[in-house]
Scaffold this active site. Sequence first.
Site, short mmCIF file in Angstrom:
data_model
loop_
_atom_site.label_atom_id
_atom_site.label_comp_id
_atom_site.label_asym_id
_atom_site.label_seq_id
_atom_site.Cartn_x
_atom_site.Cartn_y
_atom_site.Cartn_z
N VAL A 378 0.83 -1.21 0.00
CA VAL A 378 0.00 0.00 0.00
C VAL A 378 0.86 1.26 0.00
O VAL A 378 0.55 2.24 -0.69
CB VAL A 378 -0.94 -0.02 1.23
CG1 VAL A 378 -1.59 1.34 1.45
CG2 VAL A 378 -2.00 -1.10 1.05
N ASP A 379 1.96 1.25 0.76
CA ASP A 379 2.80 2.44 0.88
C ASP A 379 3.40 2.84 -0.46
O ASP A 379 3.29 3.99 -0.90
CB ASP A 379 3.92 2.16 1.90
CG ASP A 379 4.32 3.39 2.69
OD1 ASP A 379 3.72 4.46 2.49
OD2 ASP A 379 5.22 3.28 3.54
N ASP A 380 4.05 1.90 -1.13
CA ASP A 380 4.63 2.21 -2.44
C ASP A 380 3.57 2.61 -3.44
O ASP A 380 3.75 3.55 -4.22
CB ASP A 380 5.40 0.99 -2.97
CG ASP A 380 6.80 0.92 -2.40
OD1 ASP A 380 7.70 1.56 -2.96
OD2 ASP A 380 6.99 0.23 -1.37
#
Length: 637
Positions: A378-380
Amino acid sequence: QVTPGLIGDLIEAARMTQSYYLGQQRRDGYWWYELESNVTINSEYLMLLHFLGLKDDERDKKLAQHILRRQRADGTWAKHWGGEGDVSTTVEAYFALKIAGYSADDEPLARAREFILSRGGLEESRVFTKIFLALFGEVDWKAVPSIPPEITLLPAWSPFNIYSFSSWARSTIVPLSVIVEYKPVKRLPAHLGVRELYKNPGRVPPIASGDIPPFSLKKIFLVLDRVIKTIEDSSVRVLKERAVRNIERWILEHQEPTGDWGGIQPAMVNSLLALAALGYDLSSESVQRGLEALERFTIEGEDEIVLQSCISPVWDTALTSLALLYSGVERDHSSLISACRWLASKQIFRKGDWSVKRPGLVAGGWAFEFENSWYPDVDDTAVVLTLLNRYHGEEFIRAENMQKGLDWILGMQGSDGGWGAFDVDNDARILNHLPFGDLEAMIDPSTPDLTGRVLELLGLLGYSLTDRRVRRAIRFIRKTQDKDGTWWGRWGVNHIYGTTLVLAGLAAVGEDMKKPYVRKAVNWLKNVQKSDGGWGECCESYDDPSLKSMGVSAPSQTAWAILALIAAGNENSPEVMRGIQYLLKRQLPDGTWEEESFTGTGFPRHFMIRYHNYRNCFPLMALGKFLSKCQDTVTKR
């Protein structure tokens, strides 16, 4: 006060860092910087190579040289820069140096041995350290917790199955279960062993060190482990062979075409060891590709080799591109177009492990590494979409692919309203009490920092407080706020990081930044600014809450605090001005900043990271956003 002189200084500082980055871009359009951790990564690599019979004197010397250079003055090795000596890290470094040819009488090892024995001997080391020593017969396999391969046969709907574990634990434990089942041993000559590190050499070390309350979950699991050990060799295990074959298929299926497993060193090393235990030799294609993939994780200098625990080209490229944009580089600059084109090519359209919990969700995320199709995160994905959204309509990023990426993120929202990194509702906290879970990183629950990151993206895309998913996320954020107004940082050190991402997210979706709970966070950031104008928080704050905000000032953490205060509408505050001056004064002639602190987090308390790009990309972001605010103010006048 904003003066023409200050604006000139900001423009020049930004130009210097921009010039540095434009000269660092790789041919294909990406940026990629070292991801530094502790010496266990090099130590375990050396052990793996020797276990597989790949001893190479020149390589051994270079791997050992890196380990020696990280030894502290007191003879120990720490989990991160500035940390205290750590028993497990020191035991692994000691053993690696011995198998590389150093003697127990050599001064670096003598000092390390004195520390290890003073802390209870190698008996006090973590489970994974004992596993590596057991591979060479230096620890009895009875000191290692059992991981029955049969657990991999449990269906995904059962309360306890491999998809209950975090992606990183899963990709490590699945192959590890084969290793622990077969208990392979490669005996070493006595002089290469580490019997001298035992406090009580005649006894089998305990599985878990330290005092364990008698009625705790940990104690219950240890009792269960004893029961499992009594039946390991019995005829009642009718499903064992089926489970082992299932694991073998899983390992082969999860290997990327490039040879990687999970994009992380533990999964790669354990998968290679598991294949060796299953009878695969060095000439087999899977083993060869796996070794080549590990080799690509190394950085080789003139006299040393360092193995990285992971590599971060997608992360580095997206953050660097955003920093360049925020600091004034034109949107159509060829370097940015090249970077965006490369990032667009890295979108993942195949379903990975996450689809076990979200079978109907269409793929569309991004991973951290060059190739990691099983584990986008999710972060990337949020950071890449934050960048690529600025190029909506360009030929290299199709609108339907952008939508797939956004839909994937929205589909990964947890039932609590927040977001985890790789999975949904991966929050069975009981798993952290398992005997082999002594890093307390067996799950991947929703966290406020990732939730803030997603809110920032959603705000950029026009989502507001009227959206149901945004409201659920804010409820999660409010529920996870600490009493002093801060938020814990799961993926960066620590409360400065978590608080920054939350405030940026809240501002983006239109939250009233004058609300008391927001002001409490803003005031905390202002109050913990250092006398030199910077901000800094030590890794030990994960262990000891009283150390929250304590630590030396660091350019990356200072930039985070500035970005948070700007997001909260405090760009004209004296704290921001002092923070900007801190960054300007410490910029080097080549446009970079120095930073030794580990400000990234792998596993809180246990595994910390120094992203070599953080010290430059985040200060450039902060300077750029502040400069933009200054120029807006001057224009309005």
